[in-house]
Design an enzyme around this catalytic site. Structure first.
Site, PDB file in Angstrom:
ATOM      1  N   CYS A  86      41.322  19.975  37.475  1.00 50.79           N
ATOM      2  CA  CYS A  86      41.781  19.181  38.613  1.00 50.79           C
ATOM      3  C   CYS A  86      42.830  20.003  39.368  1.00 50.79           C
ATOM      4  CB  CYS A  86      42.378  17.862  38.133  1.00 50.79           C
ATOM      5  SG  CYS A  86      42.911  16.814  39.503  1.00 50.79           S
ATOM      6  N   LEU A  87      42.363  20.682  40.401  1.00 49.72           N
ATOM      7  CA  LEU A  87      43.236  21.489  41.242  1.00 49.72           C
ATOM      8  C   LEU A  87      42.775  21.261  42.675  1.00 49.72           C
ATOM      9  CD1 LEU A  87      45.531  23.626  41.145  1.00 49.72           C
ATOM     10  CD2 LEU A  87      43.756  25.373  41.019  1.00 49.72           C
TER      11      LEU A  87
END
Length: 184
Positions: free
Chosen positions: A112-113
């Site tokens: 999750c970036l």
């Protein structure tokens, strides 16, 4: 007629290879841009890049991050990068090969970036992604989690979170999940 085209094609190939070199494969715009990005990489000293398929396959590579600060200090985390031929118009697909107890990386390795999703722009590059991944280890974010359990523990009990990270990195269990040792 078909033979004539094959003969002409073969003659052209022989002429192109008359200098004794192998035929040059045309590179996509994405490969050209990726080659430029990789040649300009400015990796942190705790980060390395490897090409498991050899230098002929720049579109698939691995980045290893060894944080020297924060909760994950002393760990070794490997990420795979798969770069599309339309790069930089599409963000690379990045997965964490190392099973890690982290609020922003799930147990399947999804990351999750924001710059790998909605905030990707063609002006960004591989260096930006590497620094983003590095930042996940120095500043895990419980507000945008993939691993909700780890995020809740980080938010509510940072000491317990640190203990869970150490246990996971040492090759132990956190809850019902076993982690493989990933310390250097």
């Amino acid at each position: 007629m078909i033979r004539l085209f094959k003969v002409k094609e073969k003659q052209r190939e022989i002429a192109e290879n008359a200098n004794g070199r192998a035929p040059v494969k045309k590179q996509s715009a994405g490969e050209l841009r990726l080659h430029k990005d990789i040649s300009e990489l400015n990796l942190p000293k705790t980060t390395t890049i490897a090409f498991p398929n050899g230098k002929d396959d720049l579109m698939n590579f691995e980045v290893t991050i060894r944080p020297d600060e924060g909760y994950y200090r002393g760990g070794m985390f490997v990420f795979t990068f798969q770069v599309s031929p339309v790069y930089p118009h599409e963000a690379p697909k990045v997965k964490c090969k190392t099973k890690v107890y982290h609020p922003n990386i799930d147990l399947e390795g999804s990351v999750c970036l924001n710059i790998l999703r909605e905030d990707w722009k063609p002006v960004l590059n591989i260096n930006t992604i590497v620094y983003g991944l590095h930042h996940l280890f120095t500043e895990p974010n419980y507000e945008d989690p993939l691993n909700h359990e780890a995020a809740a523990v980080l938010r509510d009990n940072p000491k317990m979170f640190e203990s869970n990270v150490r246990r996971a990195m040492s090759g132990g269990y956190v809850g019902q999940t076993h982690f493989t040792r990933c310390t250097c």
